[in-house]
Enzyme design. Structure first.
Site: not given
Ligand code: ARG
Ligand code: ZN
Length: 872
Positions: A262, A299
């Site tokens: 996302g 985010e």
């Molecule tokens: N931190 C991100 C979010 O949830 C998603 C990152 C996903 N990374 C992955 N390797 N699937 O906002």
């Molecule tokens: Zn997240």
């Protein structure tokens, strides 16, 4: 290789400072990394320095400006080892070369439609340069980006902008960005390209100005209003509700079209899948608008829960994700209707997390081992993780929860933390013991709670017998009882909650009961008349409640419960029971009474439009399959559900038509919750009218499609036409395509509807669709739309008894694994429910899974782990 939590150790060296120079070139980008390193206390002098890499090409390595002799280090694509580093602080200068053009994994530095961008979580930074690529290594980053000026006028990095100038004598320029906040490498980001921008000025609660910018591919700049609006509202909300302010001079968002998930919360430079930024009424549905609001907020909220306080290692992923999902859910609840948002979140949890937790991929919210961390960005970590935070708030109350959060921010700002640290803050701020509660983080599986009530007229007591049971999950044979907060009411004959005078058998405080043991008998005194118990109001715990209420009592709750969530839940429970009996070929008792009650709910003006839209929605074929749980025949489910939809449509035809005709819509489109709710209810009515499959309803649906002035109505009507194969369906598909052929995100909707179309040979239909110009194997959104739409939305096709769906999934898993393992493993997770199927299907699924393992190609750790877990 199995990574275990118990093996966690600090790094032998500390990285105090990072200075990066990127000389961007599409096929050969040079990365010069200068790390200021020092030996950690306790590390032996001269202990080797081992840094992570992934598919890296080393150009040179130097320490304190002296090039290292070959025997002083060892370099492979996966690792850089300096055998005997200096005893004191030293500077390591490493030059690597990477190829953004051929980077189809979309991890590390890659090109999306000519735009350079990065994705480093979880372990993508090691695809850029050698580093301690783990979340507990925090450092201050300075980034200099050099690129061709004509094709990359915009150069973005983390933190605040510093110098930017042309590079004399060349057609290149550079920009320097400095991020004062120490951060782990997974939060690093860089963007370069020819981007359009919309901007806004923001002033924080304490008066600090912040420049907000949203960068998009040129031509899309008029589709960012909603995301900017969502960003501003998120920033205000976090100040008001959690006392959190933004901490840099600029906040940049970039939308790119090729992105595995996302979005990503890189410090000061969030990078988004464009699906969660771009919206206008012609191409985005109400659900898209909601999704954008949620993801932009999510985010942004990570800036505090994730970035300022990060995770010690990836086992702690839920520390930032569960908490941040909880925060974005609360934000949306405050911005919209709280009960409707709660219902939407629970629908999501039950349809994505429950199947995961009841199958071979089940794992604790805080796991203790993994092979590939990318496989653990799951509904369990995110959505169940959010439920656990919600339960803490339920148990502590709003004030106690806020005290705990304040302490968490105060105590751990700048830390790489753990779940234990987090829970300790709530304990310390409220002087209470959460050790029993904390089992939720470590024990996997969905608890089943059984409740049986009985009323003693003479004694005026109501007795509730409660029982909990959690089935064994992989690696956990014995389960302990959970601490389950149950919000409840004892609903009296006129619909009001009855008061009790005293209670024994459990800790009960007002409307909250703590179920803490395998079995508990709770006796309420002073109950004047026979109540209907309404349990698990607001879905106060992520459990499956098996109630022994009669259908009459369920219908009573459906009509009278003061908790809107449980009115919805009663409706769902009834629908599910009826659908299971219909699937088994039985004629269910109380069906007519239920349909009548549904008609009342549809017309009840006291209820939210959106609530009614949800209330009328039947559980999906997948939901019913999970509920049946074993020896599933998806064809029987599908037939029963179709027939029941049609019966409801025919029986309540006039009611639905009346609501449909009477609904007054605003003259111009607005994505607000009220208008969206009206559209949702109107379309739900249309879908039942369509299910009735009359000439009139087909014409009505086609007219709805033709007259639609927004994507919600256009897509809603198209779905009804295609699913019910009504006259005009083919014309509508063509018209949609003609109108939207140049807008990829709109064509994704077309692909996903086409993927759900009933068909004798679903796989042949999907293969044909993969040839369509709107489809591409190189872009995750196209794959999620078409293949994901098929796997998740065409249950009968995917689980076809001849195994063709499983064979196809095996085939594309292998194919995708060659270019993008993350996308491949995400698709392969659809095998996760195969053990619930009947024998005929199980044989085919197992064979398909084994074929993946036996294939003559090197499997990624991503795919291999999922397939092995499924077969275990
Ligand atoms: N931190 C991100 C979010 O949830 C998603 C990152 C996903 N990374 C992955 N390797 N699937 O906002
Ligand atoms: Zn997240």
């Amino acid at each position: 290789q199995l990574i275990k939590l118990e093996d966690y150790k600090e790094t032998p060296y500390v990285i105090e400072n990072v200075s990066l120079v990127f000389k961007l070139q599409p096929e050969a980008t040079e990365v010069i990394s200068t790390l200021t390193l020092s030996r950690r206390e306790g590390t032996e002098v001269g202990a080797p320095l081992e840094l992570d890499g992934d598919e890296l090409t080393l150009v040179s390595v130097a320490i304190d400006r002296a090039v290292l002799a070959e025997e002083a280090y060892e370099a492979s694509p996966k690792k850089l080892v300096v055998h005997t580093p200096p005893a004191d602080t030293f500077k390591l200068e490493v030059v690597t070369k990477v190829n953004p053009t051929t980077n189809t994994k979309l991890e590390g530095l890659y090109l999306s439609q000519g735009i350079y961008c990065t994705q480093c979580e979880a372990e993508g930074f090691r695809r850029i340069t050698y580093y301690y690529d783990r979340p507990d290594v925090l450092s201050v980053f300075t980034t200099r980006i050099e690129a061709d000026k004509a094709t990359n006028p915009i150069l973005l990095g983390n933190g605040n902008p510093k110098d930017a100038e042309d590079i004399e004598g060349t057609d290149r320029h550079f920009a320097v960005w400095h991020d004062p906040h120490p951060k782990p490498a997974y939060l690093f980001a860089l963007v370069a390209g020819d981007l359009a921008c919309t901007s806004e000025k923001y002033t924080t609660a304490s008066g600090k100005p912040v420049d907000l910018n949203i960068y998009v591919e040129k031509g899309n700049e008029d589709r960012t209003d909603w995301s900017m609006d969502s960003l501003v509202r998120s920033m205000r909300w976090d100040e008001k509700v959690f006392g959190r302010e933004y901490d840099l001079d600029v906040f940049n968002i970039v939308a790119v079209s090729a992105f595995n998930m996302g979005a990503m919360e890189n410090k000061g430079l969030n990078i988004f899948n464009d699906k969660f930024i771009l919206a206008d009424s012609d191409t985005a549905t109400d659900m898209d608008y909601e999704g954008i609001e949620t993801v932009v907020a999510h985010e942004y909220f990570h800036n505090w829960t994730g970035n300022r306080i990060t995770c010690r290692e990836w086992f702690q992923l839920c520390l930032k994700e569960g908490l941040t999902v909880f925060r974005d859910q609360e934000f949306s609840s405050d911005e919209r209707s709280r009960p409707v948002k709660r219902i939407a979140d629970v629908i999501r949890l039950k349809s994505r997390q429950f199947p995961e937790d009841q199958g071979p991929l089940s794992h604790p919210v805080r796991p203790t081992e993994y092979k590939e961390i990318n496989n653990f960005y799951t509904a369990t970590v995110y959505d169940k993780g959010a439920e656990l935070v919600r339960m803490i708030k339920t148990i502590l109350g709003a004030d106690g929860f806020r005290k705990g959060m304040d302490l968490y921010f105060e105590r751990h700002d700048g830390d790489a933390s753990t779940i234990e640290d987090f829970l300790k803050c709530f304990e310390d701020a409220n002087q209470l013991d959460l050790s029993h509660f904390s089992l939720w983080y470590h024990q996997s599986g969905t608890p089943f709670v059984k409740a049986n009530g009985s009323y003693d007229e003479a004694a005026k007591t109501f007795t509730l017998e409660l029982e909990q049971n959690t089935a064994a999950t992989p690696g956990q044979d014995e389960k302990k009882p959970f601490f389950i907060p149950i919000r409840f009411g004892l609903v009296g004959p006129n619909g009001d909650d009855l008061a009790y005078t005293s209670v024994e058998g459990a800790h009960v405080d007002g409307d909250l009961l703590h179920l803490t043991e395998d079995k508990q008998t709770v006796v309420f005194q002073g109950i004047g008349s026979k109540p209907v118990p309404s349990l698990l109001r607001e879905f106060s715990a992520p459990v499956k409640l098996e109630s022994t209420l009669s259908r009459e009592d369920q219908i009573f709750l459906m009509r009278h419960d003061i908790d809107p969530f449980n009115r919805w839940q009663a409706t769902q429970t009834l629908m599910t029971e009826l659908l299971i009996e219909l699937t088994n070929g039985e004629e269910p008792a109380g069906k007519d009474a239920f349909i009548e009650a549904l008609g009342h709910m549809a017309e009840d003006e006291n209820l939210d439009y959106a609530f009614r839209g949800f209330g009328l929605m039947l559980p999906s074929e997948q939901d019913i399959a999970l509920e049946i749980g074993k020896e599933v025949d998806t064809d029987a489910i599908g037939k029963a559900r179709d027939a029941f939809s049609k019966e409801i449509g025919v029986t309540l035809y006039d009611t639905f038509k009346r609501i449909y005709d009477a609904m007054e819509m605003p003259a111009t489109f607005s994505p607000d919750a009220l208008s969206a709710g009206k559209r949702a209810l109107k379309l739900r009515c249309l879908s039942y009218l369509g299910a009735a499959q009359t000439k009139e309803s087909a014409a009505l649906t086609k007219a709805h499609f033709d007259n639609a002035d927004n994507m919600t109505d256009r897509m809603g009507a198209l779905t009804v036409l295609v699913i019910w194969q009504l006259a005009g369906a083919q014309d509508a598909l063509k018209a949609f395509e003609a109108r939207h052929k140049d807008t990829a995100l709109a064509m994704d909707k077309w692909l996903s509807i086409a993927a759900r179309a009933p068909s004798e040979d679903a796989i042949a239909a999907i293969r044909t669709l993969t040839e369509h110009p709107a489809f591409s194997w190189d872009n995750p959104n196209r794959i999620y739309a078409l293949i994901g739409g098929f796997l998740g939305g065409n249950t009968r096709g995917f689980h076809a008894a001849d195994g063709s769906g499983y064979d196809y999934l095996a085939e594309i898993t292998l194919q995708l694994d060659k270019t993008n393992p993350q996308v491949a493993s995400r698709m392969a997770k659809s095998f996760g429910t195969w053990k619930n199927m009947n024998a005929e299907r199980r044989v085919k699924a197992e064979a398909a899974l084994k074929r993946i393992l036996a294939a003559d190609q090197q499997l990624s750790t991503d795919v291999k782990e999922i397939v092995e877990l499924c077969l275990d």
